[in-house]
Design a protein around this motif. Sequence first.
Motif, PDB file in Angstrom:
ATOM      1  N   GLY A  12       0.830  -1.206   0.000  1.00 48.04           N
ATOM      2  CA  GLY A  12       0.000   0.000   0.000  1.00 48.04           C
ATOM      3  C   GLY A  12       0.858   1.247   0.000  1.00 48.04           C
ATOM      4  N   ALA A  13       0.707   2.072  -1.056  1.00 51.48           N
ATOM      5  CA  ALA A  13       1.478   3.316  -1.159  1.00 51.48           C
ATOM      6  C   ALA A  13       0.557   4.522  -1.043  1.00 51.48           C
ATOM      7  CB  ALA A  13       2.268   3.335  -2.462  1.00 51.48           C
ATOM      8  N   ILE A  15      -0.781   7.477   1.874  1.00 49.71           N
ATOM      9  CA  ILE A  15       0.041   8.347   2.715  1.00 49.71           C
ATOM     10  C   ILE A  15       0.665   7.567   3.875  1.00 49.71           C
ATOM     11  CG2 ILE A  15      -1.931   9.166   4.129  1.00 49.71           C
ATOM     12  CD1 ILE A  15       1.062  11.295   3.006  1.00 49.71           C
ATOM     13  N   VAL A  34       4.820  -2.346  -2.481  1.00 50.62           N
ATOM     14  CA  VAL A  34       3.981  -2.979  -3.507  1.00 50.62           C
ATOM     15  C   VAL A  34       2.607  -2.319  -3.455  1.00 50.62           C
ATOM     16  CG1 VAL A  34       3.132  -5.128  -4.467  1.00 50.62           C
ATOM     17  CG2 VAL A  34       5.206  -5.148  -3.086  1.00 50.62           C
ATOM     18  N   GLU A  35       2.184  -1.796  -4.575  1.00 51.71           N
ATOM     19  CA  GLU A  35       0.931  -1.027  -4.627  1.00 51.71           C
ATOM     20  C   GLU A  35       0.133  -1.483  -5.852  1.00 51.71           C
ATOM     21  OE1 GLU A  35      -1.025   1.568  -3.140  1.00 51.71           O
ATOM     22  OE2 GLU A  35      -2.154   1.118  -4.958  1.00 51.71           O
ATOM     23  N   GLY A  36      -1.128  -1.820  -5.613  1.00 54.68           N
ATOM     24  CA  GLY A  36      -1.976  -2.320  -6.698  1.00 54.68           C
ATOM     25  C   GLY A  36      -2.254  -1.287  -7.773  1.00 54.68           C
ATOM     26  N   SER A  37      -2.167  -0.019  -7.413  1.00 53.60           N
ATOM     27  CA  SER A  37      -2.446   1.039  -8.381  1.00 53.60           C
ATOM     28  C   SER A  37      -1.210   1.961  -8.456  1.00 53.60           C
ATOM     29  CB  SER A  37      -3.717   1.762  -7.920  1.00 53.60           C
ATOM     30  OG  SER A  37      -4.062   2.757  -8.824  1.00 53.60           O
ATOM     31  N   SER A  41      -2.904   6.936  -4.698  1.00 58.60           N
ATOM     32  CA  SER A  41      -4.143   6.881  -5.491  1.00 58.60           C
ATOM     33  C   SER A  41      -5.340   6.313  -4.738  1.00 58.60           C
ATOM     34  CB  SER A  41      -3.913   6.045  -6.756  1.00 58.60           C
ATOM     35  OG  SER A  41      -3.604   4.724  -6.373  1.00 58.60           O
ATOM     36  N   GLY A  42      -5.141   5.788  -3.534  1.00 58.83           N
ATOM     37  CA  GLY A  42      -6.265   5.258  -2.749  1.00 58.83           C
ATOM     38  C   GLY A  42      -7.088   6.409  -2.189  1.00 58.83           C
ATOM     39  N   ARG A  46      -8.337  11.370  -2.251  1.00 64.36           N
ATOM     40  CA  ARG A  46      -9.622  12.054  -2.015  1.00 64.36           C
ATOM     41  C   ARG A  46      -9.580  12.922  -0.760  1.00 64.36           C
ATOM     42  NH1 ARG A  46     -13.362   8.218  -5.017  1.00 64.36           N
ATOM     43  NH2 ARG A  46     -12.347   8.554  -7.025  1.00 64.36           N
ATOM     44  N   ALA A  47      -8.460  12.934  -0.064  1.00 65.27           N
ATOM     45  CA  ALA A  47      -8.416  13.641   1.231  1.00 65.27           C
ATOM     46  C   ALA A  47      -8.419  15.151   1.025  1.00 65.27           C
ATOM     47  CB  ALA A  47      -7.186  13.214   2.019  1.00 65.27           C
ATOM     48  N   PHE A  48      -8.969  15.839   1.997  1.00 72.32           N
ATOM     49  CA  PHE A  48      -9.035  17.304   1.997  1.00 72.32           C
ATOM     50  C   PHE A  48      -7.633  17.881   2.212  1.00 72.32           C
ATOM     51  CE2 PHE A  48     -10.173  21.083   4.802  1.00 72.32           C
ATOM     52  CZ  PHE A  48     -10.626  21.893   3.773  1.00 72.32           C
ATOM     53  N   ARG A 167       0.608  -3.594  -9.326  1.00 74.14           N
ATOM     54  CA  ARG A 167       0.508  -5.053  -9.114  1.00 74.14           C
ATOM     55  C   ARG A 167      -0.013  -5.287  -7.702  1.00 74.14           C
ATOM     56  NH1 ARG A 167       6.070  -7.708 -10.882  1.00 74.14           N
ATOM     57  NH2 ARG A 167       4.918  -9.684 -10.873  1.00 74.14           N
ATOM     58  N   ILE A 222     -17.191  12.987   1.371  1.00 72.66           N
ATOM     59  CA  ILE A 222     -17.125  13.475  -0.015  1.00 72.66           C
ATOM     60  C   ILE A 222     -16.070  14.570  -0.152  1.00 72.66           C
ATOM     61  CG2 ILE A 222     -18.408  14.797  -1.760  1.00 72.66           C
ATOM     62  CD1 ILE A 222     -20.866  13.244  -1.076  1.00 72.66           C
ATOM     63  N   TYR A 297     -13.520   6.452   0.961  1.00 75.31           N
ATOM     64  CA  TYR A 297     -13.820   5.591   2.115  1.00 75.31           C
ATOM     65  C   TYR A 297     -12.619   5.542   3.049  1.00 75.31           C
ATOM     66  CZ  TYR A 297     -18.043   4.806  -0.318  1.00 75.31           C
ATOM     67  OH  TYR A 297     -19.255   5.037  -0.931  1.00 75.31           O
ATOM     68  N   PRO A 324      -7.337   9.827  11.550  1.00 73.56           N
ATOM     69  CA  PRO A 324      -7.164  10.514  10.271  1.00 73.56           C
ATOM     70  C   PRO A 324      -5.768  10.260   9.711  1.00 73.56           C
ATOM     71  CG  PRO A 324      -6.988  12.082  12.112  1.00 73.56           C
ATOM     72  CD  PRO A 324      -7.247  10.740  12.715  1.00 73.56           C
TER      73      PRO A 324
HETATM   74  C1  LIG Z   1     -13.340  13.584   1.680  1.00 75.51           C
HETATM   75  C2  LIG Z   1     -12.216  13.159   2.574  1.00 75.51           C
HETATM   76  C3  LIG Z   1     -11.496  14.103   3.262  1.00 75.51           C
HETATM   77  C4  LIG Z   1     -10.459  13.724   4.117  1.00 75.51           C
HETATM   78  N1  LIG Z   1      -9.735  14.676   4.722  1.00 75.51           N
HETATM   79  C5  LIG Z   1      -8.727  14.331   5.561  1.00 75.51           C
HETATM   80  C6  LIG Z   1      -7.953  15.328   6.180  1.00 75.51           C
HETATM   81  O1  LIG Z   1      -8.141  16.530   5.962  1.00 75.51           O
HETATM   82  N2  LIG Z   1      -6.971  14.939   7.070  1.00 75.51           N
HETATM   83  C7  LIG Z   1      -6.738  13.601   7.303  1.00 75.51           C
HETATM   84  O2  LIG Z   1      -5.862  13.302   8.102  1.00 75.51           O
HETATM   85  N3  LIG Z   1      -7.449  12.644   6.693  1.00 75.51           N
HETATM   86  C8  LIG Z   1      -8.429  12.974   5.829  1.00 75.51           C
HETATM   87  N4  LIG Z   1      -9.136  12.001   5.191  1.00 75.51           N
HETATM   88  C9  LIG Z   1      -8.830  10.599   5.485  1.00 75.51           C
HETATM   89  C10 LIG Z   1      -7.585  10.156   4.715  1.00 75.51           C
HETATM   90  O3  LIG Z   1      -7.844  10.264   3.340  1.00 75.51           O
HETATM   91  C11 LIG Z   1      -7.247   8.704   5.089  1.00 75.51           C
HETATM   92  O4  LIG Z   1      -7.246   8.522   6.499  1.00 75.51           O
HETATM   93  C12 LIG Z   1      -5.854   8.342   4.558  1.00 75.51           C
HETATM   94  O5  LIG Z   1      -5.693   8.767   3.220  1.00 75.51           O
HETATM   95  C13 LIG Z   1      -5.629   6.850   4.673  1.00 75.51           C
HETATM   96  O6  LIG Z   1      -4.397   6.564   4.058  1.00 75.51           O
HETATM   97  P1  LIG Z   1      -3.928   5.083   3.807  1.00 75.51           P
HETATM   98  O7  LIG Z   1      -2.559   5.152   3.258  1.00 75.51           O
HETATM   99  O8  LIG Z   1      -4.156   4.281   5.054  1.00 75.51           O
HETATM  100  O9  LIG Z   1      -4.996   4.495   2.764  1.00 75.51           O
HETATM  101  P2  LIG Z   1      -5.032   4.594   1.160  1.00 75.51           P
HETATM  102  O10 LIG Z   1      -4.724   5.941   0.681  1.00 75.51           O
HETATM  103  O11 LIG Z   1      -6.340   4.017   0.734  1.00 75.51           O
HETATM  104  O12 LIG Z   1      -3.844   3.666   0.723  1.00 75.51           O
HETATM  105  C14 LIG Z   1      -3.940   2.262   0.759  1.00 75.51           C
HETATM  106  C15 LIG Z   1      -3.319   1.745  -0.537  1.00 75.51           C
HETATM  107  O13 LIG Z   1      -3.248   0.335  -0.469  1.00 75.51           O
HETATM  108  C16 LIG Z   1      -3.416  -0.168  -1.770  1.00 75.51           C
HETATM  109  N5  LIG Z   1      -3.816  -1.554  -1.654  1.00 75.51           N
HETATM  110  C17 LIG Z   1      -4.925  -2.064  -1.051  1.00 75.51           C
HETATM  111  N6  LIG Z   1      -4.932  -3.411  -1.153  1.00 75.51           N
HETATM  112  C18 LIG Z   1      -3.816  -3.746  -1.833  1.00 75.51           C
HETATM  113  C19 LIG Z   1      -3.277  -4.992  -2.266  1.00 75.51           C
HETATM  114  N7  LIG Z   1      -3.879  -6.169  -2.014  1.00 75.51           N
HETATM  115  N8  LIG Z   1      -2.106  -4.984  -2.963  1.00 75.51           N
HETATM  116  C20 LIG Z   1      -1.462  -3.800  -3.225  1.00 75.51           C
HETATM  117  N9  LIG Z   1      -1.938  -2.602  -2.837  1.00 75.51           N
HETATM  118  C21 LIG Z   1      -3.096  -2.584  -2.155  1.00 75.51           C
HETATM  119  C22 LIG Z   1      -4.501   0.720  -2.359  1.00 75.51           C
HETATM  120  O14 LIG Z   1      -4.468   0.702  -3.767  1.00 75.51           O
HETATM  121  C23 LIG Z   1      -4.157   2.077  -1.760  1.00 75.51           C
HETATM  122  O15 LIG Z   1      -3.363   2.840  -2.655  1.00 75.51           O
HETATM  123  C24 LIG Z   1     -10.154  12.340   4.295  1.00 75.51           C
HETATM  124  C25 LIG Z   1     -10.847  11.387   3.570  1.00 75.51           C
HETATM  125  C26 LIG Z   1     -11.869  11.785   2.703  1.00 75.51           C
HETATM  126  C27 LIG Z   1     -12.587  10.743   1.909  1.00 75.51           C
END
Ligand SMILES: Cc1cc2nc3c(=O)[nH]c(=O)nc-3n(C[C@H](O)[C@H](O)[C@H](O)COP(=O)(O)OP(=O)(O)OC[C@H]3O[C@@H](n4cnc5c(N)ncnc54)[C@H](O)[C@@H]3O)c2cc1C
Length: 355
Positions: A12-13, A15, A34-37, A41-42, A46-48, A167, A222, A297, A324
């Motif tokens: 997962g790449a 943040i 290793v990142e599927g996209s 991009s997850g 979409r984060a603010f 992948r 959203i 999500y 967050p």
């Molecule tokens: C509208 C909105 C506003 C927000 N505003 C804020 C904010 O202001 N401040 C804040 O702190 N947070 C905010 N958030 C929350 C924030 O976006 C998330 O908490 C944060 O981005 C989570 O990061 P992550 O790396 O855990 O998840 P993700 O960004 O979803 O990264 C996970 C990655 O894992 C990859 N992955 C999943 N399964 C696999 C697999 N089997 N193999 C390879 N790769 C895989 C996915 O492709 C994805 O890229 C907001 C969210 C939304 C929707």
Amino acid sequence: MAPAKIRVIIVGAGIVGASLAFHFARRGAAVHMVEGSAAGSGVTSRAFGWVNIINIVPGPANYRLVQEALAEYARLQTDLPAVFAAARPGSLFWLASAAETEAFAAAHRMAGTDVELVDAATIAAWEPNLREPPACAIFSPRDLALDPAKLARDLIDAAGVTATFGRKVESLILSGNTISGVRLADDGVIEADLVILAAGTAVDHLTENLGFRTGVEASPSIILRYNCAEPVLNRILRGPGLEIRQSADNRLHVAKGYIDDHEENMPERVGQRILKIMHERLRLPEGVSLVEAAAGYRPFFSDGMPRLGFLPGVEGAYAAVGHPGVILAPVLGRLAADHVLEGRRSTLIPPAGLI
Ligand SMILES: Cc1cc2nc3c(=O)[nH]c(=O)nc-3n(C[C@H](O)[C@H](O)[C@H](O)COP(=O)(O)OP(=O)(O)OC[C@H]3O[C@@H](n4cnc5c(N)ncnc54)[C@H](O)[C@@H]3O)c2cc1C
């Protein structure tokens, strides 16, 4: 002979994974992401992008963690100044009445956060395009607004790690009681001493066959982005019904925290409704238009805390996930590196089934 580097796969790449990659690589691990996209991009895309303490209620356990997270951001800014060149500091926050705003400021101060109450005249001078400044607002100087997807990419670049993008990981490879690597969906295999799951809301798909679930929930929200021809706002503004910021390219960003089932499926309609509210509250130039409206999500746990630790029952698997995520990513990266590389587990995050 120098000891062999620990080989770490980060799945997962977003943040969170990007910050882990940065911290582990800086501290000598051989990291393979290793990142599927694509990176960032997850739900990170979409984060603010509001790195703040002011929107967190003082008291619950996550407040101390967010205080630590802001301190970690300050360290990261010193370390990587160019990465933060476009970040905007400072938020103005107010509640429905001046009494509620004052009480909230007092609670933050009691909890050890340096915030300032500013009056309507100051708000009007700072934000001349706000049509009706509130009687008072809380100024939170250390908050930051930034582009989280870009930060994820920049951290990965700064880490200089090996990366496999596009992948997906299908499963973790279990050899006896030990995880020895990951199997990719196209049947490739990557070996490692430790696999860290930073897969956001998808984390439980990867832990399921090991008989463990983190219990992560997918919490919708959203994101709305609008083209705007001119600078309008100087700080992040958060008042009743509107959370808005402007980035260096003049784009206006709005997060709509609560959505009901009805609106979740119609982000564009929400975007047009919010545009009317923006015109009511702000002096906007002609031609402000919605360019992106999408639900994201968030990986959320019902106790409001993230999950960080080794998976129980097996050797060699670790999880890092929670909300967050943008605020917490740098501190999660540091705490995970302290834990894995130096055996120091933080008391800021309860184990919640992890080790
Ligand atoms: C509208 C909105 C506003 C927000 N505003 C804020 C904010 O202001 N401040 C804040 O702190 N947070 C905010 N958030 C929350 C924030 O976006 C998330 O908490 C944060 O981005 C989570 O990061 P992550 O790396 O855990 O998840 P993700 O960004 O979803 O990264 C996970 C990655 O894992 C990859 N992955 C999943 N399964 C696999 C697999 N089997 N193999 C390879 N790769 C895989 C996915 O492709 C994805 O890229 C907001 C969210 C939304 C929707």
